[in-house]
Design an enzyme around this catalytic site. Structure first.
Site, PDB file in Angstrom:
ATOM      1  N   LYS A  87      25.921 -26.888  10.353  1.00 31.87           N
ATOM      2  CA  LYS A  87      26.872 -26.466  11.395  1.00 31.87           C
ATOM      3  C   LYS A  87      27.935 -27.504  11.744  1.00 31.87           C
ATOM      4  CE  LYS A  87      26.373 -22.982  12.013  1.00 31.87           C
ATOM      5  NZ  LYS A  87      26.692 -22.016  10.923  1.00 31.87           N
ATOM      6  N   THR A  88      28.225 -28.371  10.825  1.00 27.48           N
ATOM      7  CA  THR A  88      29.264 -29.374  11.112  1.00 27.48           C
ATOM      8  C   THR A  88      30.515 -29.147  10.271  1.00 27.48           C
ATOM      9  OG1 THR A  88      28.270 -30.836   9.476  1.00 27.48           O
ATOM     10  CG2 THR A  88      27.645 -31.200  11.781  1.00 27.48           C
ATOM     11  N   GLY A  89      30.477 -28.120   9.407  1.00 27.34           N
ATOM     12  CA  GLY A  89      31.633 -27.849   8.545  1.00 27.34           C
ATOM     13  C   GLY A  89      31.326 -28.124   7.083  1.00 27.34           C
ATOM     14  N   SER A 126      26.198 -24.241  18.119  1.00 25.94           N
ATOM     15  CA  SER A 126      26.607 -23.499  16.925  1.00 25.94           C
ATOM     16  C   SER A 126      25.369 -22.997  16.171  1.00 25.94           C
ATOM     17  CB  SER A 126      27.469 -24.410  16.024  1.00 25.94           C
ATOM     18  OG  SER A 126      27.714 -23.799  14.791  1.00 25.94           O
ATOM     19  N   LYS A 159      31.148 -18.170   9.155  1.00 22.78           N
ATOM     20  CA  LYS A 159      31.638 -19.544   9.360  1.00 22.78           C
ATOM     21  C   LYS A 159      32.889 -19.468  10.212  1.00 22.78           C
ATOM     22  CE  LYS A 159      28.494 -21.098   6.682  1.00 22.78           C
ATOM     23  NZ  LYS A 159      27.398 -21.938   7.113  1.00 22.78           N
ATOM     24  N   TYR A 172      32.275 -16.874  19.653  1.00 22.88           N
ATOM     25  CA  TYR A 172      31.186 -16.650  20.621  1.00 22.88           C
ATOM     26  C   TYR A 172      31.600 -17.272  21.953  1.00 22.88           C
ATOM     27  CZ  TYR A 172      30.031 -20.964  18.018  1.00 22.88           C
ATOM     28  OH  TYR A 172      30.095 -22.158  17.349  1.00 22.88           O
TER      29      TYR A 172
HETATM   30  P1  A3P Z   1      30.951 -22.142  13.885  1.00 26.17           P
HETATM   31  O1  A3P Z   1      30.770 -20.943  13.039  1.00 26.17           O
HETATM   32  O2  A3P Z   1      29.900 -22.303  14.907  1.00 26.17           O
HETATM   33  O3  A3P Z   1      32.325 -22.251  14.470  1.00 26.17           O
HETATM   34  P2  A3P Z   1      28.409 -25.273   8.256  1.00 26.17           P
HETATM   35  O4  A3P Z   1      29.192 -24.788   7.121  1.00 26.17           O
HETATM   36  O5  A3P Z   1      27.998 -26.706   8.094  1.00 26.17           O
HETATM   37  O6  A3P Z   1      27.271 -24.376   8.627  1.00 26.17           O
HETATM   38  O7  A3P Z   1      29.348 -25.335   9.496  1.00 26.17           O
HETATM   39  C1  A3P Z   1      29.896 -24.164  10.041  1.00 26.17           C
HETATM   40  C2  A3P Z   1      30.994 -24.621  10.966  1.00 26.17           C
HETATM   41  O8  A3P Z   1      32.047 -25.149  10.190  1.00 26.17           O
HETATM   42  C3  A3P Z   1      31.616 -23.540  11.771  1.00 26.17           C
HETATM   43  O9  A3P Z   1      30.853 -23.417  12.944  1.00 26.17           O
HETATM   44  C4  A3P Z   1      33.031 -24.046  12.013  1.00 26.17           C
HETATM   45  O10 A3P Z   1      33.222 -24.484  13.313  1.00 26.17           O
HETATM   46  C5  A3P Z   1      33.159 -25.224  11.076  1.00 26.17           C
HETATM   47  N1  A3P Z   1      34.355 -25.222  10.224  1.00 26.17           N
HETATM   48  C6  A3P Z   1      35.060 -26.326   9.931  1.00 26.17           C
HETATM   49  N2  A3P Z   1      36.097 -26.033   9.144  1.00 26.17           N
HETATM   50  C7  A3P Z   1      36.043 -24.705   8.907  1.00 26.17           C
HETATM   51  C8  A3P Z   1      36.859 -23.831   8.146  1.00 26.17           C
HETATM   52  N3  A3P Z   1      37.928 -24.269   7.512  1.00 26.17           N
HETATM   53  N4  A3P Z   1      36.525 -22.541   8.168  1.00 26.17           N
HETATM   54  C9  A3P Z   1      35.445 -22.093   8.829  1.00 26.17           C
HETATM   55  N5  A3P Z   1      34.642 -22.881   9.556  1.00 26.17           N
HETATM   56  C10 A3P Z   1      34.948 -24.186   9.609  1.00 26.17           C
END
Ligand code: A3P
Length: 882
Positions: free
Chosen positions: A617-619, A715, A836, A840
């Site tokens: 959940k960090t991107g 998240s 992603k 919410y």
């Molecule tokens: P949220 O869906 O809570 O906003 P991971 O891939 O590690 O599970 O992390 C998901 C998170 O990546 C998403 O959390 C979102 O905030 C973040 N993120 C960063 N860059 C993104 C991008 N370009 N597109 C979609 N999500 C992105």
């Protein structure tokens, strides 16, 4: 026969030269003929390797235990001492070693002995500050060791006071080595103690005090006669009743003044009973140059730790004879050798009850020796029921050369068939592969074929994790086959004769008498040795070696030797060391020996060069997707089981082995071509992941992304709700993060997954104990969201990858998605999926407040860590700390 042959040629010479009128020509011709005949006879014997067997008897283990000097023994030899204490001990079973310098020799040897005995220890350089000695009213160390006892005597008053107080309060003893000195002292007092030393002495004849309560492993009753190594011994003198000698020696040069003068017994190790200041000590007048001192050191550790650091006295022994029926013509066993083997087995079993040699055969080579050697083969088979047997490969080939499992099975089936036809038992469940091939690094086909054909449950190898240093060899279990560590005894296929032993017979002798082989038994509760058929023919060096070392162990130790069939032995091993059951896969390309027994079809280029380790959940998905756009960066194939991620290092997938992991990566065309990587976001906070990843990929680069741990936790909670997780749907976020340990398990599990990965500092420190900071890149997740192009640029620099790709034209902000997305060829945007970058409600303030406090200490530690690493503090961290 050689003597007869020479007599024939000598006759020829005599007859020619003693004729009534010998001519020079006739004599010369006779001499020539004599020479030729002698050469033919000689070459016959040499080529058949019969020379040695005809003119000499194999060496016999001849020594007996000496009886102890009667004058020193007042009572009978003491029984084995038990070092257990009656009271409750308040310290951890760990040794604190004060080394003189980081590199000092004896200090290193002390650590090696502790490692070989699997005793935990911590090293400190003496003279620096004192480490913390207690932890919540519990002592951290059971024994304190000073490589140079003078460092203890000259400690500053404050530290010395603390250390002594610790020793008295927690009943912790001190071992000190009194070093040699440039100056020679005679009767110098040890500062503050009623104990006097003389230094730089040359000594001989080493005696043990049979009534010393320290002796446990070491058996009193034996004397080491002869000059002691090194001329720098220290001896002790005292009239104080606190001191008792553990060992004595005599001066090498003693000049009696009167006729009544006898060479004195000089104490070389003394035990301080603590009557003077309440601290028990053992002081050594020399280091480990004398072989017995390692044993006495271990006994001292056991004694001073009140038995907390003493180990069972039982030692298990298994001697494999590999290569039965294999071996060059002329070097194999003959009937007399088989008889000698049987007799030795009987003799050994009187000391090691139930002892059997364990014979590994390759049927294809049966009857391929000389006539006499073929009889030797038959003699072995005639007595097959008297030995234990195990299967080798039918033609003694290396299993890792077989890619096709059915070829491997055929090899094994042939040997199985041979065993059945020749009355060899097939149910030992044990097998060994030639040259350890396929055992480690694992050749999966071998494990599978072993199971199918022979129902193998146990094997052994010297190669796990590496051959050297041998004290770190360990066992593991893979595919339900137990792999035991194997010890080296110094006998290889080509060691046929004593006088040709590498380094000479004296080298083998010193290994037996207190050297490497002797200490294998001391250090390892379970010893599996590999020997070869040829070590039992010729000079029968293996019989000599093992009978000798067993006798030597009997003389000098209280070890009780036993044996068990391989299956039971392996079960015993993993009962003793359950922590070894799980393997740690190391990189086969970093050990030449491993590489030589690894399939040539495999390549370490098929392993990732960098890992995106999370946390979730960090991107991480965004980064993964952007990286995959680079022409030379190639990710793993997706796994259907784990949402595309391989998740090798953190869960049960790890036990599927290296081949399984490598199957997720394409075979690179060349090592400089593709830049393979893998992203598994659960790696970041997995306890064992840094250790495992480092063992396999020590040069890999690591990438982690961080956002506010509060946002990350929320998240994750939203992610679980989106996946219809019943617990997440049932409880509010605040309820989840504030759940206590009495809450239902599913709620606690959800809380842990929300909170634990966000303890960034703790997890990063674990990674940094294995990897240097230069291999780690920390990405600010907020920057990745707001300016992924900048992040991708920095990342390429970190990887030093070519070609450099400017992502400006490849990533574009998509207002609808609210995130950067890939630019397609049609100039539209392709964003990450719906899961992603979810929408919410904002996090509730109460939960936010709670989490700010919850993460405070961890965030402070993170800020310190980033400063230490000279990295910028991200804005979210400043905010969370405000
Ligand atoms: P949220 O869906 O809570 O906003 P991971 O891939 O590690 O599970 O992390 C998901 C998170 O990546 C998403 O959390 C979102 O905030 C973040 N993120 C960063 N860059 C993104 C991008 N370009 N597109 C979609 N999500 C992105």
């Amino acid at each position: 026969m050689v003597v007869e042959g020479s007599a024939v040629s000598q006759n020829i010479l005599n007859r020619f030269c003693s004729a009534s009128q010998p001519t020079i020509k006739r004599c010369l011709a006779a001499a020539l003929l004599f020479g030729v005949v002698s050469m033919v006879i000689l070459s016959y014997y040499v080529s058949n390797n019969q020379w040695h067997s005809v003119i000499r008897e194999p060496p016999q283990p001849s020594f007996r235990c000496h009886s102890h000097n009667k004058r020193l023994i007042k009572s009978n030899i003491s029984a084995t001492n038990i070092h257990t204490a009656s009271g409750k001990l308040r310290f951890d079973p760990k040794v604190l070693v004060f080394m003189e310098t980081q590199y000092s020799r004896l200090g290193k040897h002390i650590c090696e002995v502790l490692e070989a005995s699997r005793i935990k220890y911590k090293v400190e350089v003496a003279g620096k500050s004192l480490p913390l000695l207690t932890n919540h009213d519990k002592g951290k160390y059971a024994v304190i060791v000073f490589e140079n006892y003078e460092k203890y005597l000259s400690m500053n008053k404050w530290n010395r006071g603390l250390l002594d107080k610790y020793c008295v309060e927690y009943s912790v003893g001190i071992i000190g080595f009194v070093p040699s000195k440039e100056e020679t002292f005679v009767g110098a007092q040890l500062k503050g103690f009623p104990l006097f030393i003389s230094t730089n002495l040359k000594l001989k004849d080493y005696y043990l005090n049979p009534s010393s309560s320290i002796l446990r492993l070491t058996r009193a009753g034996e004397v080491h006669f002869g000059a002691l190594p090194a001329g720098d011994w220290t001896i002790f003198k005292t009239n104080d009743s606190s001191y008792e000698a553990l060992a004595w020696a005599r001066p090498q040069h003693f000049v009696p003044i009167s006729s009544e003068d006898v060479s004195p017994f000089l104490p070389v190790i003394v035990q301080d009973h603590g009557l003077f200041d309440g601290i028990h000590r053992v002081l050594f007048g020399n280091g480990f140059k004398f072989w017995l001192h390692k044993l006495l050191f271990l006994d001292s550790v056991s004694f001073l730790s009140h038995g907390k650091l003493s180990f069972p006295l039982r030692r298990y022994l298994l001697i494999d004879i590999d290569d039965i029926f294999v071996g060059e013509k002329g070097t194999r066993m003959k009937p007399a050798d088989v008889q000698a083997l049987l007799q030795a087995q009987e003799r050994i079993s009187s000391i090691v009850p139930g002892f059997h040699f364990n014979l590994g055969f390759s049927g294809k080579h049966y009857h391929r020796g000389t006539e006499e050697e073929n009889e030797g083969d038959d003699e072995l088979l005639a007595h097959s029921s008297k030995f234990w047997w195990f299967c080798h490969m039918w033609s003694h080939t290396k299993p890792h050369l077989y890619e096709n499992i059915s070829d491997l099975e055929m090899e094994m089936n042939l040997n199985h068939q041979f065993a059945q036809e020749h009355g060899i038992p097939t149910d030992s469940g044990y097998s060994v592969a030639p040259h350890h091939s396929g055992v480690y690094p694992v050749h999966e086909q071998l494990y599978e074929a072993w199971k199918r054909v022979w129902n193998i449950r146990v094997t052994s190898t010297e190669e796990y994790p590496h051959l050297h240093p041998s004290r770190f060899r360990r066992g593991f279990i893979h595919r339900n086959i137990m792999v035991l560590p194997r010890q080296t005894c110094g006998l290889y296929t080509h060691n046929l004769f004593m006088e040709r032993y590498p380094g000479g017979a004296a080298r083998l002798e010193s290994s037996i008498r207190g050297g490497d082989l002797f200490y294998q038994f001391v250090f390892n509760p379970i010893n599996v040795f590999m020997t070869h058929l040829s070590n039992y023919g010729n000079d029968r060096l293996a019989l000599y070696t093992f009978e000798s070392v067993i006798k030597f162990l009997q003389c000098w130790t209280n070890l009780q030797l036993s044996t068990l069939p391989p299956l039971q032995l392996a079960e015993k091993y993993f009962q003793m060391f359950p922590e070894e059951s799980n393997p740690v896969w190391v990189n086969p390309c970093l050990d030449k020996r491993h590489l030589a027994i690894w399939s040539s079809k495999k390549s370490c280029d098929q392993l990732p060069k960098f890992l995106v380790i999370g946390p979730q959940k960090t991107g991480t998905t965004a980064l993964y997707t952007f990286l995959s756009m680079h022409p030379t960066i190639v990710s793993n194939y997706p796994s259907a089981e784990t949402f595309e991620e391989v998740q090798f290092f953190n869960g049960k997938n790890y036990f599927k082995g290296l081949d399984w992991y490598m199957s997720f990566f394409p075979v690179p065309i060349n090592s400089t071509g593709n830049y393979l990587f893998e992203k598994s976001a659960t790696y970041f906070d997995g306890d064992l992941v840094p250790l495992r990843a480092h063992a396999l990929l020590p040069h890999a680069k690591l990438v982690t992304i961080m956002i506010s741990p509060i946002r990350r936790a929320y998240s994750w909670y939203q992610h679980m709700r989106a996946h219809k997780d019943t617990t997440a749907l049932k409880y509010e976020f605040y309820e989840v993060v504030t759940a206590n340990d009495k809450a239902p398990k599913n709620l606690r599990d959800l809380r842990n997954r929300c909170l634990n990965p966000g303890l960034y500092a703790q997890h990063l420190e674990r990674w940094l104990t294995f990897y240097p900071p230069s291999q780690l890149m920390i990405i600010d997740g907020e920057e990745l969201k707001a300016d992924p192009v900048a992040v991708m640029n920095k990342f390429q620099q970190f990887l030093k990858i070519t070609p450099f790709v400017d992502f400006t034209n490849h990533l574009r902000y998509d207002p609808q998605k609210g995130f950067y997305c890939q630019v397609t060829q049609q100039n539209s945007t392709k964003c990450l999926g719906r899961n992603k970058g979810r929408h919410y409600p904002p996090i509730d303030l109460l939960a936010q407040k709670f989490l700010k406090i919850f993460y405070l200490s961890s965030n402070i530690a993170l800020s310190k860590l980033l400063t230490r690493l000279r990295l910028p503090i991200p804005q979210w961290l400043e905010d969370d700390l405000s």
